[in-house]
Design an enzyme around this catalytic site. Structure first.
Site, mmCIF file in Angstrom:
data_model
loop_
_atom_site.group_PDB
_atom_site.id
_atom_site.type_symbol
_atom_site.label_atom_id
_atom_site.label_comp_id
_atom_site.label_asym_id
_atom_site.label_seq_id
_atom_site.Cartn_x
_atom_site.Cartn_y
_atom_site.Cartn_z
ATOM 1 N N GLY A 139 17.079 36.005 28.188
ATOM 2 C CA GLY A 139 17.261 36.211 29.623
ATOM 3 C C GLY A 139 16.052 36.882 30.223
ATOM 4 C CG ASN A 140 15.038 36.452 34.018
ATOM 5 O OD1 ASN A 140 15.356 37.089 35.009
ATOM 6 N ND2 ASN A 140 15.406 35.188 33.833
#
Ligand code: CTP
Ligand code: CA
Length: 233
Positions: free
Chosen positions: A33-34
Site C-alpha cells: 500500500g502507500n
C-alpha cells in the site's frame, strides 16, 4: 472561499471523487500500500458540496470521518477502485482521481498467512494493476464530462516538473492533471500542499499555478479549473 460557495456554481452537477491509497493483499493480514491520507479527496468532496454539487466519494482505506452530505463508498484494492469509479463516473459531470492506487499487486494472493521458511527471504512476483484513470478516459461516453487526475512528482535537473506533468498528462489522456511537487521531503498527510495544474492540448496546454495553501483552498482552485474546462468542452 465563501464567495465561491455562495455562488453555488456546481448546483445540478454530479461530481465523483476518489481518495486515499489502495491496498493489494499478499495474504489475509499483509498488503502492499502507500501513505496517502485521503485529505485532498476529502477537501475536494467538501468543496464540491459547498458549491452545490451532488458528490460521490470513493475512499480507499481513509481514516477520516465521513464528510456530511456526501455519498461515501469505502473500498480496498485498485480493482475495487476501478469498479466503484466506473460506476460513479457513469452519470458524473466531473470526475477527479485524487486517490493513490497501488501500481502493483501480487501475481497470486495467498489465502492463508504466509509463513517464514528457515532463514530464507521471500521473492514476490507482482503484476501491474489496472490504470483506473486511463480506463475512465477511454470509456467516457458523455462528451461534456471533465476528467482530472492527480500526480505527486519529484522533479530533477533532467526532468522538470513541467516535463513530468506534460508527459503524464499525455499518457493518461485526461483533461487536466494536478501535480504535487513532493521533492525536498514534503510529506504526505499534511493539511497544506503546493500544486500546479496542467491542462491538455485540447485547452491550449496551459500550466496554472503554482498555488500553495491548505488542501481546502487548493480544492477550490481545482474545482475552478473543472468549471472553466466544462465551459470550453
Ligand atoms: N491512477 C489510476 N490507476 C492506477 C494508477 C494511477 O487511476 N493504477 C491515477 C491516479 O489516481 C492519479 C493518476 O493516475 O490520478 C496519476 O497517478 P500516478 O501514480 O502519478 O500515475 P502512474 O501512471 O501510476 O505513474 P507512476 O509510474 O509515476 O506512478
Ligand atoms: Ca502510480
Amino acid at each position: 472561499l465563501a464567495v465561491r460557495a455562495a455562488r453555488r456554481d456546481l448546483a445540478g452537477l454530479r461530481v465523483a471523487v476518489s481518495a486515499g491509497g489502495t491496498r493489494e493483499h499478499l495474504d489475509p493480514v499483509r498488503f502492499l500500500g502507500n501513505a496517502s491520507s485521503g485529505r485532498m479527496g476529502w477537501s475536494l468532496a467538501r468543496a464540491a458540496v459547498l458549491r452545490g454539487a451532488e458528490v460521490r466519494l470513493v475512499a480507499a482505506n481513509v481514516d477520516l470521518p465521513p464528510p456530511p452530505g456526501i455519498d461515501l463508498d469505502r473500498i480496498g484494492s485498485t480493482g475495487d477502485l476501478a469498479q466503484a469509479m466506473t460506476r460513479a463516473a457513469k452519470d458524473a459531470d466531473i470526475v477527479i482521481m485524487a486517490a493513490a492506487p497501488a501500481d502493483f499487486r501480487p501475481a497470486e494472493a495467498s489465502q492463508t498467512k504466509i509463513k517464514k521458511s528457515g532463514d530464507d527471504g521471500l521473492r514476490l512476483e507482482l503484476r501491474q494493476t489496472t490504470d483506473v484513470l486511463a480506463g475512465l478516459v477511454r470509456d467516457r461516453t458523455d462528451p461534456d464530462q471533465v476528467i482530472i487526475g492527480f500526480a505527486a512528482e519529484t522533479p530533477t535537473e533532467t526532468a522538470t516538473l513541467a516535463e513530468l506533468g506534460a508527459a503524464k498528462l499525455a499518457r493518461k489522456g485526461c483533461d487536466a492533471l494536478v501535480i504535487n511537487d513532493v521533492s525536498g521531503g514534503k510529506v504526505f498527510g499534511s493539511s497544506t500542499s503546493e500544486i500546479s495544474v496542467f491542462t491538455s492540448d485540447q485547452y491550449g496546454g496551459g500550466r496554472h499555478g503554482p498555488w500553495a495553501g491548505t488542501k481546502d483552498t487548493l480544492a477550490h482552485r481545482v474545482l475552478d479549473i473543472a468549471v472553466e474546462l466544462r465551459t470550453r468542452r
